[in-house]
Design a protein around this motif. Structure first.
Motif, PDB file in Angstrom:
ATOM      1  N   VAL A 278     -25.863   8.627 -13.669  1.00  0.00           N
ATOM      2  CA  VAL A 278     -26.736   7.829 -12.809  1.00  0.00           C
ATOM      3  C   VAL A 278     -26.157   7.730 -11.398  1.00  0.00           C
ATOM      4  CG1 VAL A 278     -27.667   5.512 -12.418  1.00  0.00           C
ATOM      5  CG2 VAL A 278     -27.763   6.527 -14.699  1.00  0.00           C
ATOM      6  N   ARG A 279     -24.862   7.476 -11.298  1.00  0.00           N
ATOM      7  CA  ARG A 279     -24.222   7.397  -9.976  1.00  0.00           C
ATOM      8  C   ARG A 279     -24.359   8.710  -9.219  1.00  0.00           C
ATOM      9  NH1 ARG A 279     -18.512   5.025 -11.764  1.00  0.00           N
ATOM     10  NH2 ARG A 279     -18.951   2.795 -11.847  1.00  0.00           N
ATOM     11  N   ASP A 280     -24.043   9.802  -9.908  1.00  0.00           N
ATOM     12  CA  ASP A 280     -24.122  11.121  -9.254  1.00  0.00           C
ATOM     13  C   ASP A 280     -25.518  11.379  -8.719  1.00  0.00           C
ATOM     14  OD1 ASP A 280     -21.481  11.591  -9.863  1.00  0.00           O
ATOM     15  OD2 ASP A 280     -21.891  12.977 -11.531  1.00  0.00           O
ATOM     16  N   LEU A 281     -26.525  11.091  -9.527  1.00  0.00           N
ATOM     17  CA  LEU A 281     -27.897  11.382  -9.126  1.00  0.00           C
ATOM     18  C   LEU A 281     -28.334  10.525  -7.938  1.00  0.00           C
ATOM     19  CD1 LEU A 281     -29.618  11.821 -12.613  1.00  0.00           C
ATOM     20  CD2 LEU A 281     -29.059  13.609 -10.955  1.00  0.00           C
ATOM     21  N   VAL A 282     -28.002   9.246  -7.974  1.00  0.00           N
ATOM     22  CA  VAL A 282     -28.394   8.386  -6.856  1.00  0.00           C
ATOM     23  C   VAL A 282     -27.751   8.864  -5.567  1.00  0.00           C
ATOM     24  CG1 VAL A 282     -28.174   6.074  -5.866  1.00  0.00           C
ATOM     25  CG2 VAL A 282     -28.881   6.347  -8.249  1.00  0.00           C
ATOM     26  N   HIS A 283     -26.450   9.138  -5.595  1.00  0.00           N
ATOM     27  CA  HIS A 283     -25.768   9.562  -4.375  1.00  0.00           C
ATOM     28  C   HIS A 283     -26.256  10.933  -3.913  1.00  0.00           C
ATOM     29  CE1 HIS A 283     -23.387   6.045  -4.485  1.00  0.00           C
ATOM     30  NE2 HIS A 283     -22.616   6.406  -5.500  1.00  0.00           N
ATOM     31  N   TYR A 284     -26.600  11.789  -4.883  1.00  0.00           N
ATOM     32  CA  TYR A 284     -27.115  13.111  -4.508  1.00  0.00           C
ATOM     33  C   TYR A 284     -28.449  12.996  -3.770  1.00  0.00           C
ATOM     34  CZ  TYR A 284     -28.923  17.832  -4.771  1.00  0.00           C
ATOM     35  OH  TYR A 284     -29.451  19.047  -4.434  1.00  0.00           O
ATOM     36  N   PHE A 285     -29.375  12.222  -4.335  1.00  0.00           N
ATOM     37  CA  PHE A 285     -30.695  12.132  -3.711  1.00  0.00           C
ATOM     38  C   PHE A 285     -30.677  11.258  -2.459  1.00  0.00           C
ATOM     39  CE2 PHE A 285     -32.000  13.522  -7.998  1.00  0.00           C
ATOM     40  CZ  PHE A 285     -32.744  14.627  -7.630  1.00  0.00           C
ATOM     41  N   GLU A 286     -29.715  10.377  -2.367  1.00  0.00           N
ATOM     42  CA  GLU A 286     -29.559   9.630  -1.115  1.00  0.00           C
ATOM     43  C   GLU A 286     -29.155  10.582   0.008  1.00  0.00           C
ATOM     44  OE1 GLU A 286     -27.096   5.796   0.686  1.00  0.00           O
ATOM     45  OE2 GLU A 286     -26.370   6.818  -1.111  1.00  0.00           O
ATOM     46  N   ALA A 287     -28.326  11.566  -0.322  1.00  0.00           N
ATOM     47  CA  ALA A 287     -27.860  12.523   0.681  1.00  0.00           C
ATOM     48  C   ALA A 287     -28.826  13.693   0.872  1.00  0.00           C
ATOM     49  CB  ALA A 287     -26.483  13.059   0.280  1.00  0.00           C
ATOM     50  N   GLU A 291     -35.325  16.456  -1.193  1.00  0.00           N
ATOM     51  CA  GLU A 291     -35.589  16.848  -2.575  1.00  0.00           C
ATOM     52  C   GLU A 291     -36.316  15.778  -3.373  1.00  0.00           C
ATOM     53  OE1 GLU A 291     -32.613  18.853  -4.814  1.00  0.00           O
ATOM     54  OE2 GLU A 291     -31.460  19.396  -3.021  1.00  0.00           O
ATOM     55  N   LEU A 292     -36.506  14.598  -2.786  1.00  0.00           N
ATOM     56  CA  LEU A 292     -37.268  13.566  -3.471  1.00  0.00           C
ATOM     57  C   LEU A 292     -38.731  13.974  -3.550  1.00  0.00           C
ATOM     58  CD1 LEU A 292     -35.721  10.350  -1.888  1.00  0.00           C
ATOM     59  CD2 LEU A 292     -35.486  11.107  -4.257  1.00  0.00           C
ATOM     60  N   PRO A 293     -39.406  13.694  -4.646  1.00  0.00           N
ATOM     61  CA  PRO A 293     -40.805  14.101  -4.784  1.00  0.00           C
ATOM     62  C   PRO A 293     -41.721  13.288  -3.886  1.00  0.00           C
ATOM     63  CG  PRO A 293     -40.171  12.721  -6.615  1.00  0.00           C
ATOM     64  CD  PRO A 293     -38.920  12.968  -5.823  1.00  0.00           C
ATOM     65  N   ALA A 294     -42.901  13.831  -3.644  1.00  0.00           N
ATOM     66  CA  ALA A 294     -43.913  13.078  -2.900  1.00  0.00           C
ATOM     67  C   ALA A 294     -44.233  11.802  -3.652  1.00  0.00           C
ATOM     68  CB  ALA A 294     -45.180  13.926  -2.740  1.00  0.00           C
ATOM     69  N   GLY A 295     -44.458  10.736  -2.913  1.00  0.00           N
ATOM     70  CA  GLY A 295     -44.724   9.445  -3.537  1.00  0.00           C
ATOM     71  C   GLY A 295     -43.493   8.575  -3.620  1.00  0.00           C
ATOM     72  N   SER A 296     -42.380   9.029  -3.011  1.00  0.00           N
ATOM     73  CA  SER A 296     -41.152   8.236  -3.025  1.00  0.00           C
ATOM     74  C   SER A 296     -40.970   7.471  -1.722  1.00  0.00           C
ATOM     75  CB  SER A 296     -39.935   9.169  -3.230  1.00  0.00           C
ATOM     76  OG  SER A 296     -40.057   9.900  -4.413  1.00  0.00           O
ATOM     77  N   GLU A 297     -42.070   7.213  -1.027  1.00  0.00           N
ATOM     78  CA  GLU A 297     -41.978   6.587   0.285  1.00  0.00           C
ATOM     79  C   GLU A 297     -41.953   5.072   0.225  1.00  0.00           C
ATOM     80  OE1 GLU A 297     -44.446   8.721  -0.575  1.00  0.00           O
ATOM     81  OE2 GLU A 297     -43.661  10.558   0.318  1.00  0.00           O
ATOM     82  N   GLY A 298     -41.986   4.496  -0.981  1.00  0.00           N
ATOM     83  CA  GLY A 298     -42.071   3.042  -1.094  1.00  0.00           C
ATOM     84  C   GLY A 298     -40.776   2.316  -0.800  1.00  0.00           C
ATOM     85  N   GLY A 299     -39.672   3.060  -0.635  1.00  0.00           N
ATOM     86  CA  GLY A 299     -38.391   2.412  -0.403  1.00  0.00           C
ATOM     87  C   GLY A 299     -38.190   2.014   1.043  1.00  0.00           C
ATOM     88  N   SER A 301     -35.245   2.047   2.432  1.00  0.00           N
ATOM     89  CA  SER A 301     -34.112   2.819   2.917  1.00  0.00           C
ATOM     90  C   SER A 301     -34.004   4.082   2.079  1.00  0.00           C
ATOM     91  CB  SER A 301     -32.823   2.013   2.813  1.00  0.00           C
ATOM     92  OG  SER A 301     -32.501   1.774   1.446  1.00  0.00           O
ATOM     93  N   GLN A 302     -33.153   4.997   2.549  1.00  0.00           N
ATOM     94  CA  GLN A 302     -32.936   6.223   1.795  1.00  0.00           C
ATOM     95  C   GLN A 302     -32.317   5.909   0.428  1.00  0.00           C
ATOM     96  OE1 GLN A 302     -32.055   9.359   4.428  1.00  0.00           O
ATOM     97  NE2 GLN A 302     -30.832  10.496   2.933  1.00  0.00           N
ATOM     98  N   LEU A 303     -31.391   4.943   0.400  1.00  0.00           N
ATOM     99  CA  LEU A 303     -30.795   4.547  -0.873  1.00  0.00           C
ATOM    100  C   LEU A 303     -31.843   3.960  -1.806  1.00  0.00           C
ATOM    101  CD1 LEU A 303     -28.415   4.028  -2.768  1.00  0.00           C
ATOM    102  CD2 LEU A 303     -28.023   1.867  -1.564  1.00  0.00           C
ATOM    103  N   GLN A 304     -32.728   3.127  -1.267  1.00  0.00           N
ATOM    104  CA  GLN A 304     -33.773   2.528  -2.100  1.00  0.00           C
ATOM    105  C   GLN A 304     -34.675   3.591  -2.711  1.00  0.00           C
ATOM    106  OE1 GLN A 304     -34.857  -1.174  -2.660  1.00  0.00           O
ATOM    107  NE2 GLN A 304     -35.446   0.214  -4.311  1.00  0.00           N
ATOM    108  N   ARG A 305     -35.020   4.596  -1.914  1.00  0.00           N
ATOM    109  CA  ARG A 305     -35.881   5.665  -2.436  1.00  0.00           C
ATOM    110  C   ARG A 305     -35.171   6.463  -3.533  1.00  0.00           C
ATOM    111  NH1 ARG A 305     -37.369   5.439   2.991  1.00  0.00           N
ATOM    112  NH2 ARG A 305     -35.881   6.999   3.697  1.00  0.00           N
ATOM    113  N   ALA A 306     -33.866   6.704  -3.338  1.00  0.00           N
ATOM    114  CA  ALA A 306     -33.107   7.427  -4.359  1.00  0.00           C
ATOM    115  C   ALA A 306     -33.002   6.603  -5.640  1.00  0.00           C
ATOM    116  CB  ALA A 306     -31.723   7.768  -3.825  1.00  0.00           C
ATOM    117  N   VAL A 307     -32.749   5.314  -5.500  1.00  0.00           N
ATOM    118  CA  VAL A 307     -32.649   4.432  -6.669  1.00  0.00           C
ATOM    119  C   VAL A 307     -33.983   4.374  -7.407  1.00  0.00           C
ATOM    120  CG1 VAL A 307     -32.397   2.017  -7.377  1.00  0.00           C
ATOM    121  CG2 VAL A 307     -30.734   3.045  -5.821  1.00  0.00           C
ATOM    122  N   ASP A 308     -35.074   4.239  -6.668  1.00  0.00           N
ATOM    123  CA  ASP A 308     -36.392   4.201  -7.301  1.00  0.00           C
ATOM    124  C   ASP A 308     -36.654   5.471  -8.108  1.00  0.00           C
ATOM    125  OD1 ASP A 308     -36.981   1.724  -6.250  1.00  0.00           O
ATOM    126  OD2 ASP A 308     -38.187   2.499  -4.587  1.00  0.00           O
TER     127      ASP A 308
END
Length: 327
Positions: A278-287, A291-299, A301-308
């Motif tokens: 879980v940690r690896d994935l969150v930090h990866y998508f934050e950076a 690569e986040l899919p469409a529809g991830s704009e609700g966050g 911050s970038q971290l919020q979008r990765a966590v979502d």
């Protein structure tokens, strides 16, 4: 012989008004939705919410999310979805017995775990370490249903979902929300025991003596004993509660489950691996926001979008994405 006769929303609301207990929540008295809507001609507001949750994308993902055993090979192990269905059934049965609002209880129960992370509470703990101020699956359930897959649910349903964990200090406002608290604990204690026995981790004779004496010797009796303990104590008190002796037995059983099942050495190894994923994935998508899919704009911050995004993953999808990104 009488034919079929339609029962529309007005008649259903009238029946709620006349048939439900005085403390029950009436759909006609709901505090409403964030965005006003025209009422449905057939369904009450709470029935409408229940149906929206059942047809959501988020609830379908629960079929591949951990309850206790991560991505189990045995098809009979409980998943987050089958747990949710059991909670809804137990909550609905108690609501009918106590003349509380069945549709509201069912809607809360169906939505209570909809925001759970992959790998169950281990995933939740991993996210709580990453997010400032912590991360709680019940709050995220409200976020899923209000922001990420906005269903515009009533205030009462969202309140019950928000406050269903016992560790949330401000309890649910409605008695139906309190019923979900009991239904959740009854469901997971009983079916987690069955799964642990099925996995060969414990046997029935290992259980605390008081649990054996008060709850019975098989799954159906456990559920029945705990449900009756809520219904009978609530009827006597005029508010939702549980018989104190059975509640004490449940608490003892829960402590036993943490010691022998949830925190056993093998589970600790799985836990460490799940937290790392879980940690690896969150930090990866934050950076790598692209690569986040469409529809991830609700966050916000970038971290919020990765966590979502990571929180919405199923166990199998998280394992696959981690293998693709990290080998």
């Amino acid at each position: 012989m009488d034919g079929l006769k339609r029962v529309d929303r007005h008649e259903r609301e009238r029946r709620e008004h006349s048939d439900l207990a005085p403390i029950a929540t009436r759909s006609a008295n709901s505090k409403g939705r964030e965005r006003p809507e025209e009422p449905d001609p057939l369904r009450t507001a709470f029935e409408r919410d229940r149906d929206r949750i059942v047809h959501s994308n988020a609830i379908r993902r629960l079929a591949r999310k951990t309850q206790v055993f991560t991505d189990p090979d045995n098809d009979h192990f409980v998943t987050r979805l089958t747990h949710t269905l059991q909670v809804a059934q137990i909550g609905r049965a108690m609501a009918v017995a106590l003349r509380l609002n069945e549709a509201l209880t069912e809607a809360i129960c169906l939505g209570h775990d909809i925001g759970h992370a992959p790998f169950g509470h281990t995933g939740e703990d991993a996210l709580a370490e990453i997010v400032d101020g912590g991360w709680v699956h019940s709050d995220h359930s409200v976020r899923v249903l209000s922001v990420l897959e906005p269903l515009n649910l009533t205030w009462e349903v969202l309140d019950g979902i928000r406050a269903h964990p016992w560790r949330v200090q401000i309890p649910p406002t409605t008695p139906e929300g309190v019923l979900c608290r009991f239904a959740d604990r009854i469901a997971y204690l009983s079916h987690d025991l069955i799964d642990a026995m099925r996995a060969g981790i414990i046997i029935y004779q290992d259980l605390p003596f008081r649990a054996q004496a008060l709850l019975g010797d098989r799954h159906g009796r456990w559920v029945t004993s705990m449900v009756h303990a809520v219904v009978e104590a609530s009827e006597a008190a005029g508010t939702v509660r549980m018989d104190p002796d059975v509640a004490a037995a449940m608490a003892e059983l829960r402590a036993f489950m943490f010691e022998r099942v949830y925190l056993r050495p093998e589970a600790t190894r799985h836990r460490a691996r799940a937290i790392r994923i879980v940690r690896d994935l969150v930090h990866y998508f934050e950076a790598n926001e692209s690569e986040l899919p469409a529809g991830s704009e609700g966050g916000r911050s970038q971290l919020q979008r990765a966590v979502d995004y990571v929180a919405g993953m199923t166990d199998r999808f998280a394992l696959r994405v981690h293998a693709e990104r990290f080998g």
